[in-house]
Write a protein that holds these residues in place. Structure first.
Motif, PDB file in Angstrom:
ATOM      1  N   ALA A  19       0.833  -1.208   0.000  1.00 18.67           N
ATOM      2  CA  ALA A  19       0.000   0.000   0.000  1.00 18.67           C
ATOM      3  C   ALA A  19       0.864   1.253   0.000  1.00 18.67           C
ATOM      4  O   ALA A  19       2.057   1.199   0.304  1.00 18.67           O
ATOM      5  N   GLY A  20       0.224   2.359  -0.339  1.00 19.21           N
ATOM      6  CA  GLY A  20       0.911   3.651  -0.338  1.00 19.21           C
ATOM      7  C   GLY A  20       1.773   3.827  -1.566  1.00 19.21           C
ATOM      8  O   GLY A  20       1.794   2.987  -2.474  1.00 19.21           O
ATOM      9  N   PRO A  21       2.516   4.924  -1.603  1.00 17.41           N
ATOM     10  CA  PRO A  21       3.434   5.168  -2.724  1.00 17.41           C
ATOM     11  C   PRO A  21       4.792   4.548  -2.413  1.00 17.41           C
ATOM     12  O   PRO A  21       4.994   4.024  -1.315  1.00 17.41           O
ATOM     13  N   THR A  22       5.699   4.550  -3.363  1.00 12.24           N
ATOM     14  CA  THR A  22       7.112   4.359  -3.013  1.00 12.24           C
ATOM     15  C   THR A  22       7.816   5.693  -3.225  1.00 12.24           C
ATOM     16  O   THR A  22       7.303   6.588  -3.905  1.00 12.24           O
ATOM     17  N   PHE A  23       8.970   5.823  -2.610  1.00 12.07           N
ATOM     18  CA  PHE A  23       9.767   7.055  -2.676  1.00 12.07           C
ATOM     19  C   PHE A  23      11.151   6.692  -3.186  1.00 12.07           C
ATOM     20  O   PHE A  23      11.818   5.826  -2.623  1.00 12.07           O
ATOM     21  N   GLU A  24      11.533   7.303  -4.282  1.00 11.09           N
ATOM     22  CA  GLU A  24      12.814   6.991  -4.923  1.00 11.09           C
ATOM     23  C   GLU A  24      13.745   8.188  -4.790  1.00 11.09           C
ATOM     24  O   GLU A  24      13.489   9.247  -5.367  1.00 11.09           O
ATOM     25  N   PRO A  25      14.835   8.049  -4.018  1.00 12.47           N
ATOM     26  CA  PRO A  25      15.673   9.222  -3.746  1.00 12.47           C
ATOM     27  C   PRO A  25      16.399   9.770  -4.985  1.00 12.47           C
ATOM     28  O   PRO A  25      16.825   9.011  -5.858  1.00 12.47           O
ATOM     29  N   ILE A  26      16.513  11.093  -5.011  1.00  9.16           N
ATOM     30  CA  ILE A  26      17.379  11.800  -5.958  1.00  9.16           C
ATOM     31  C   ILE A  26      18.706  12.095  -5.258  1.00  9.16           C
ATOM     32  O   ILE A  26      19.785  11.913  -5.818  1.00  9.16           O
ATOM     33  N   ARG A  30      15.897  14.774  -1.328  1.00 12.91           N
ATOM     34  CA  ARG A  30      14.899  14.904  -2.386  1.00 12.91           C
ATOM     35  C   ARG A  30      14.578  13.537  -2.992  1.00 12.91           C
ATOM     36  O   ARG A  30      15.393  12.614  -2.901  1.00 12.91           O
ATOM     37  N   GLY A  31      13.424  13.474  -3.646  1.00 16.25           N
ATOM     38  CA  GLY A  31      13.096  12.234  -4.327  1.00 16.25           C
ATOM     39  C   GLY A  31      11.902  12.380  -5.232  1.00 16.25           C
ATOM     40  O   GLY A  31      11.305  13.454  -5.314  1.00 16.25           O
ATOM     41  N   ILE A  32      11.555  11.309  -5.925  1.00 20.63           N
ATOM     42  CA  ILE A  32      10.338  11.282  -6.736  1.00 20.63           C
ATOM     43  C   ILE A  32       9.401  10.218  -6.167  1.00 20.63           C
ATOM     44  O   ILE A  32       9.831   9.223  -5.596  1.00 20.63           O
ATOM     45  N   THR A  33       8.110  10.489  -6.317  1.00 16.23           N
ATOM     46  CA  THR A  33       7.128   9.591  -5.717  1.00 16.23           C
ATOM     47  C   THR A  33       5.862   9.596  -6.552  1.00 16.23           C
ATOM     48  O   THR A  33       5.780  10.286  -7.575  1.00 16.23           O
ATOM     49  N   ASN A  34       4.878   8.806  -6.154  1.00 11.23           N
ATOM     50  CA  ASN A  34       3.585   8.746  -6.837  1.00 11.23           C
ATOM     51  C   ASN A  34       2.504   9.300  -5.933  1.00 11.23           C
ATOM     52  O   ASN A  34       2.671   9.344  -4.721  1.00 11.23           O
ATOM     53  N   LEU A  35       1.351   9.657  -6.502  1.00  7.77           N
ATOM     54  CA  LEU A  35       0.202  10.067  -5.708  1.00  7.77           C
ATOM     55  C   LEU A  35      -0.452   8.825  -5.113  1.00  7.77           C
ATOM     56  O   LEU A  35      -0.875   7.929  -5.842  1.00  7.77           O
ATOM     57  N   SER A  36      -0.486   8.756  -3.787  1.00  6.79           N
ATOM     58  CA  SER A  36      -1.207   7.685  -3.093  1.00  6.79           C
ATOM     59  C   SER A  36      -1.228   8.017  -1.618  1.00  6.79           C
ATOM     60  O   SER A  36      -0.178   8.231  -1.015  1.00  6.79           O
ATOM     61  N   SER A  37      -2.415   8.064  -1.030  1.00  7.62           N
ATOM     62  CA  SER A  37      -2.520   8.347   0.409  1.00  7.62           C
ATOM     63  C   SER A  37      -2.343   7.084   1.234  1.00  7.62           C
ATOM     64  O   SER A  37      -2.090   7.162   2.432  1.00  7.62           O
ATOM     65  N   GLY A  38      -2.519   5.921   0.585  1.00 11.21           N
ATOM     66  CA  GLY A  38      -2.495   4.655   1.312  1.00 11.21           C
ATOM     67  C   GLY A  38      -3.859   4.243   1.862  1.00 11.21           C
ATOM     68  O   GLY A  38      -4.016   3.130   2.365  1.00 11.21           O
ATOM     69  N   SER A  59       4.185  -1.185   3.521  1.00  5.22           N
ATOM     70  CA  SER A  59       3.704   0.155   3.195  1.00  5.22           C
ATOM     71  C   SER A  59       4.824   1.133   2.889  1.00  5.22           C
ATOM     72  O   SER A  59       5.811   1.206   3.620  1.00  5.22           O
ATOM     73  N   GLY A  60       4.616   1.909   1.839  1.00  2.00           N
ATOM     74  CA  GLY A  60       5.453   3.061   1.568  1.00  2.00           C
ATOM     75  C   GLY A  60       5.064   4.187   2.518  1.00  2.00           C
ATOM     76  O   GLY A  60       4.180   4.023   3.362  1.00  2.00           O
ATOM     77  N   PRO A  61       5.731   5.341   2.387  1.00  2.00           N
ATOM     78  CA  PRO A  61       5.475   6.458   3.304  1.00  2.00           C
ATOM     79  C   PRO A  61       4.041   6.984   3.200  1.00  2.00           C
ATOM     80  O   PRO A  61       3.598   7.372   2.126  1.00  2.00           O
ATOM     81  N   THR A  62       3.304   6.952   4.312  1.00  2.00           N
ATOM     82  CA  THR A  62       1.957   7.524   4.377  1.00  2.00           C
ATOM     83  C   THR A  62       1.820   8.223   5.729  1.00  2.00           C
ATOM     84  O   THR A  62       2.650   8.049   6.616  1.00  2.00           O
ATOM     85  N   ALA A  63       0.718   8.969   5.899  1.00  2.00           N
ATOM     86  CA  ALA A  63       0.450   9.643   7.172  1.00  2.00           C
ATOM     87  C   ALA A  63      -0.399   8.768   8.090  1.00  2.00           C
ATOM     88  O   ALA A  63      -0.840   9.223   9.141  1.00  2.00           O
ATOM     89  N   LEU A  64      -0.622   7.513   7.708  1.00  2.00           N
ATOM     90  CA  LEU A  64      -1.595   6.673   8.421  1.00  2.00           C
ATOM     91  C   LEU A  64      -0.943   5.837   9.516  1.00  2.00           C
ATOM     92  O   LEU A  64       0.212   5.420   9.387  1.00  2.00           O
ATOM     93  N   ASP A  65      -1.708   5.581  10.585  1.00  2.00           N
ATOM     94  CA  ASP A  65      -1.264   4.673  11.635  1.00  2.00           C
ATOM     95  C   ASP A  65      -1.421   3.232  11.142  1.00  2.00           C
ATOM     96  O   ASP A  65      -2.281   2.957  10.299  1.00  2.00           O
ATOM     97  N   ALA A  66      -0.628   2.329  11.705  1.00  2.00           N
ATOM     98  CA  ALA A  66      -0.792   0.906  11.382  1.00  2.00           C
ATOM     99  C   ALA A  66      -2.203   0.482  11.772  1.00  2.00           C
ATOM    100  O   ALA A  66      -2.648   0.766  12.879  1.00  2.00           O
TER     101      ALA A  66
END
Ligand code: CTP
Ligand code: CA
Length: 223
Positions: A19-26, A30-38, A59-66
């Motif tokens: 779930a969620g996006p993935t984050f690919e570092p630059i 900094r990095g690039i990511t996709n739109l996804s709230s999870g 899970s990729g980075p999201t603002a949600l609790d487990a």
């Protein structure tokens, strides 16, 4: 007490969910990511747990609790998500790929923060393709029951039908990006070998419960 005796639709099943996006570092800042709230993936994790399953959420980075009852592992990159999934997929009955995985990572990422130059010199990013996690799982000799997601911007029925066949999975869940990103509601289209069927607009928790019963139904008819 009565609830404890109810025959839950995924009792005893093991479910692995991304779930969620993935984050690919630059670079380190900094990095690039996709739109996804999870939200959709987390709602499905909760629905599967409520249906009696043992649920692992990568899970990729999201603002949600487990989600309550769910075992969550947090990762950043697509490669880390791939490795976490592959390490745990063997004992799973069901794999649900909800994550918005970055198709590409930055091949020339920098270990140090890239400093802004004074003139119009801009960094030249190069990309490498990430592993396709869902395709890797679906290709395993003892693959779990695989469910994919597709966020499209148009032609959902055409793209969804084709994507399910290309990914070689029994069930694909389609949605339209602008209907879902960051929202608490969504509408889904289910694609399987028999055709397609819509789950009309509802909050993501309701849709997650419906999707889980659709999956349970299909697994039962397989067994
Ligand atoms: N997926 C994955 N690993 C990737 C890319 C996608 O596991 N590297 C999964 C997603 O989680 C989703 C499904 O594959 O369940 C479809 O993702 P999508 O991006 O729609 O498909 P792609 O094959 O990447 O095609 P597109 O060119 O439309 O992005
Ligand atoms: Ca993609």
């Amino acid at each position: 007490l009565e609830a404890a005796f109810q025959n839950k639709s995924l009792a005893g099943k093991r479910v692995l969910i991304t779930a969620g996006p993935t984050f690919e570092p630059i670079d380190p800042v900094r990095g690039i990511t996709n739109l996804s709230s999870g939200k959709m993936g987390y709602a499905i994790a909760t629905a599967a747990w409520e249906a009696g399953a043992h649920v692992t959420l990568i899970s990729g980075p999201t603002a949600l609790d487990a989600p309550y009852g769910v075992q969550r592992q947090q990762i950043q990159t697509a490669q880390q998500m791939h490795d976490a999934v592959m390490a745990q997929v063997n004992k799973q009955d069901i794999f649900i790929a909800v994550a918005a995985v970055a198709d590409w990572r930055v091949a020339n990422a920098s270990d140090q923060k890239i400093k802004k130059a004074n003139d119009s010199d801009t960094p030249q990013l190069q990309f490498a393709q990430n592993p396709d996690i869902l395709a890797s799982v679906a290709a395993l000799p003892k693959a779990p029951y695989c469910v994919g997601f597709a966020a499209e911007s148009e032609n959902l029925i055409e793209y969804g039908t084709a994507k399910r066949i290309k990914k070689n999975i029994p069930l694909l869940v389609g949605n339209i990006g602008h209907n879902t990103f960051g929202k608490d509601e969504n509408e889904l289209m289910l694609f399987d070998a028999k055709g397609h069927q819509s789950l009309p607009r509802a909050d993501k928790r309701t849709l997650a419960n419906q999707l889980v019963s659709e999956i349970a139904k299909r697994i039962k008819s397989q067994a």
